[in-house]
Design a protein around this motif. Structure first.
Motif, PDB file in Angstrom:
ATOM      1  N   ARG A 284       8.062  -1.811  14.703  1.00  0.00           N
ATOM      2  CA  ARG A 284       8.412  -2.129  13.306  1.00  0.00           C
ATOM      3  C   ARG A 284       8.807  -0.845  12.598  1.00  0.00           C
ATOM      4  NH1 ARG A 284       6.388  -7.379  11.603  1.00  0.00           N
ATOM      5  NH2 ARG A 284       7.773  -7.026   9.841  1.00  0.00           N
ATOM      6  N   SER A 285       9.664  -0.967  11.591  1.00  0.00           N
ATOM      7  CA  SER A 285      10.160   0.200  10.864  1.00  0.00           C
ATOM      8  C   SER A 285      10.130  -0.048   9.368  1.00  0.00           C
ATOM      9  CB  SER A 285      11.607   0.508  11.268  1.00  0.00           C
ATOM     10  OG  SER A 285      11.701   0.781  12.642  1.00  0.00           O
ATOM     11  N   ILE A 286       9.732   0.999   8.627  1.00  0.00           N
ATOM     12  CA  ILE A 286       9.756   0.946   7.167  1.00  0.00           C
ATOM     13  C   ILE A 286      10.421   2.209   6.657  1.00  0.00           C
ATOM     14  CG2 ILE A 286       8.405   0.841   5.037  1.00  0.00           C
ATOM     15  CD1 ILE A 286       6.179  -0.546   6.627  1.00  0.00           C
ATOM     16  N   TRP A 287      11.410   2.016   5.793  1.00  0.00           N
ATOM     17  CA  TRP A 287      12.089   3.137   5.148  1.00  0.00           C
ATOM     18  C   TRP A 287      11.583   3.218   3.714  1.00  0.00           C
ATOM     19  CZ3 TRP A 287      17.112   3.432   2.195  1.00  0.00           C
ATOM     20  CH2 TRP A 287      17.562   4.756   2.099  1.00  0.00           C
ATOM     21  N   VAL A 288      10.951   4.337   3.353  1.00  0.00           N
ATOM     22  CA  VAL A 288      10.442   4.557   2.003  1.00  0.00           C
ATOM     23  C   VAL A 288      11.459   5.434   1.284  1.00  0.00           C
ATOM     24  CG1 VAL A 288       8.579   5.525   0.600  1.00  0.00           C
ATOM     25  CG2 VAL A 288       8.048   4.364   2.763  1.00  0.00           C
ATOM     26  N   TYR A 289      12.068   4.883   0.254  1.00  0.00           N
ATOM     27  CA  TYR A 289      13.096   5.601  -0.498  1.00  0.00           C
ATOM     28  C   TYR A 289      12.537   5.995  -1.859  1.00  0.00           C
ATOM     29  CZ  TYR A 289      17.422   6.624  -2.955  1.00  0.00           C
ATOM     30  OH  TYR A 289      18.392   7.242  -3.685  1.00  0.00           O
ATOM     31  N   THR A 290      12.586   7.302  -2.156  1.00  0.00           N
ATOM     32  CA  THR A 290      12.010   7.816  -3.398  1.00  0.00           C
ATOM     33  C   THR A 290      13.074   8.351  -4.354  1.00  0.00           C
ATOM     34  OG1 THR A 290      11.666  10.028  -2.471  1.00  0.00           O
ATOM     35  CG2 THR A 290       9.879   8.428  -2.189  1.00  0.00           C
ATOM     36  N   GLY A 291      14.329   8.060  -4.085  1.00  0.00           N
ATOM     37  CA  GLY A 291      15.423   8.583  -4.913  1.00  0.00           C
ATOM     38  C   GLY A 291      15.824   7.644  -6.027  1.00  0.00           C
TER      39      GLY A 291
ATOM     40  N   VAL B 101      10.858   0.060   1.201  1.00  0.00           N
ATOM     41  CA  VAL B 101       9.966   0.267   0.070  1.00  0.00           C
ATOM     42  C   VAL B 101      10.648   1.283  -0.833  1.00  0.00           C
ATOM     43  CG1 VAL B 101       7.728   1.149  -0.696  1.00  0.00           C
ATOM     44  CG2 VAL B 101       7.879  -0.202   1.407  1.00  0.00           C
ATOM     45  N   VAL B 102      10.867   0.918  -2.086  1.00  0.00           N
ATOM     46  CA  VAL B 102      11.476   1.832  -3.048  1.00  0.00           C
ATOM     47  C   VAL B 102      10.398   2.269  -4.027  1.00  0.00           C
ATOM     48  CG1 VAL B 102      13.249   2.121  -4.829  1.00  0.00           C
ATOM     49  CG2 VAL B 102      13.718   0.712  -2.805  1.00  0.00           C
ATOM     50  N   CYS B 103      10.112   3.579  -4.044  1.00  0.00           N
ATOM     51  CA  CYS B 103       9.079   4.123  -4.942  1.00  0.00           C
ATOM     52  C   CYS B 103       9.729   4.754  -6.157  1.00  0.00           C
ATOM     53  CB  CYS B 103       8.249   5.184  -4.218  1.00  0.00           C
ATOM     54  SG  CYS B 103       7.260   4.529  -2.877  1.00  0.00           S
TER      55      CYS B 103
ATOM     56  N   ASP C  16       0.827  -1.211   0.000  1.00  0.00           N
ATOM     57  CA  ASP C  16       0.000   0.000   0.000  1.00  0.00           C
ATOM     58  C   ASP C  16       0.862   1.262   0.000  1.00  0.00           C
ATOM     59  OD1 ASP C  16      -2.343  -1.472  -0.048  1.00  0.00           O
ATOM     60  OD2 ASP C  16      -2.749  -1.244   2.097  1.00  0.00           O
ATOM     61  N   LEU C  17       1.946   1.269   0.778  1.00  0.00           N
ATOM     62  CA  LEU C  17       2.850   2.417   0.785  1.00  0.00           C
ATOM     63  C   LEU C  17       3.439   2.646  -0.604  1.00  0.00           C
ATOM     64  CD1 LEU C  17       4.789   1.769   4.130  1.00  0.00           C
ATOM     65  CD2 LEU C  17       2.948   3.426   3.753  1.00  0.00           C
ATOM     66  N   TYR C  18       3.839   1.554  -1.250  1.00  0.00           N
ATOM     67  CA  TYR C  18       4.399   1.656  -2.602  1.00  0.00           C
ATOM     68  C   TYR C  18       3.361   2.213  -3.584  1.00  0.00           C
ATOM     69  CZ  TYR C  18       5.941   0.462  -7.235  1.00  0.00           C
ATOM     70  OH  TYR C  18       6.263   0.540  -8.561  1.00  0.00           O
TER      71      TYR C  18
ATOM     72  N   GLY D  86      13.601  -6.108  -0.178  1.00  0.00           N
ATOM     73  CA  GLY D  86      12.588  -5.500   0.664  1.00  0.00           C
ATOM     74  C   GLY D  86      12.927  -5.337   2.134  1.00  0.00           C
ATOM     75  N   LYS D  87      14.165  -5.673   2.532  1.00  0.00           N
ATOM     76  CA  LYS D  87      14.500  -5.488   3.942  1.00  0.00           C
ATOM     77  C   LYS D  87      16.003  -5.564   4.168  1.00  0.00           C
ATOM     78  CE  LYS D  87      12.330  -9.324   5.271  1.00  0.00           C
ATOM     79  NZ  LYS D  87      11.722 -10.313   6.145  1.00  0.00           N
ATOM     80  N   VAL D  88      16.407  -5.074   5.336  1.00  0.00           N
ATOM     81  CA  VAL D  88      17.773  -5.211   5.823  1.00  0.00           C
ATOM     82  C   VAL D  88      17.677  -5.897   7.175  1.00  0.00           C
ATOM     83  CG1 VAL D  88      19.830  -4.008   6.635  1.00  0.00           C
ATOM     84  CG2 VAL D  88      18.585  -3.121   4.682  1.00  0.00           C
TER      85      VAL D  88
END
Length: 134
Positions: A95-102, A132-134, A8-10, A119-121
């Motif tokens: 829980r943690s989510i990093w959304v990267y848009t670069g 999540v990479v957008c 959903d975030l993506y 999808g994770k580290v």
């Protein structure tokens, strides 16, 4: 459920037209806060991470979701590879989510923190930060 949230975030990131970076970031924050309701959570923007000895907050997380007033999910949004942003997620207790848009290679950057997977580290502690990479 975390994979559904990541999807959903993506989709939100993909559907919001990238305008000026600051506007895109703010739009994502708003939409991610609204998304919390779909899963039965409340949310807050610019959540103070921890206090410095002066009493001021040292860092802020872009969006945090809450269940019964307890912070359970942190979402950090970045358009560049920011070490400090990722380290805030490592310190978060839920829980943690990093959304990267670069556009840079995110997995080379993340390799310094632990074992990278799609999808994770996975950190040396065994805890995972979702990506999540957008």
């Amino acid at each position: 459920m975390i994979e559904e949230i990541k999807r959903d975030l993506y989709l939100i990131g993909a559907n919001i037209q990238k305008q000026k970076p600051r506007s895109y970031h703010n739009d994502l924050q708003e939409e991610y806060c609204l998304l919390a309701q779909k899963y039965g959570f409340t949310s807050s923007k610019e959540f103070g991470m921890y206090k410095h000895t002066s009493g001021a907050y040292k860092g802020f997380i872009d969006v945090v979701w809450f269940q019964d007033d307890l912070p359970i999910l942190a979402i950090e949004i970045d358009s560049s590879l920011r070490k400090r942003s990722f380290e805030k997620l490592i310190q978060f207790r839920g829980r943690s989510i990093w959304v990267y848009t670069g556009f840079e290679d995110v997995y080379d950057f993340l390799g310094q923190y632990g074992e990278t997977m799609v999808g994770k580290v996975v950190l040396p502690s065994g805890r995972a930060v979702e990506i999540v990479v957008c």
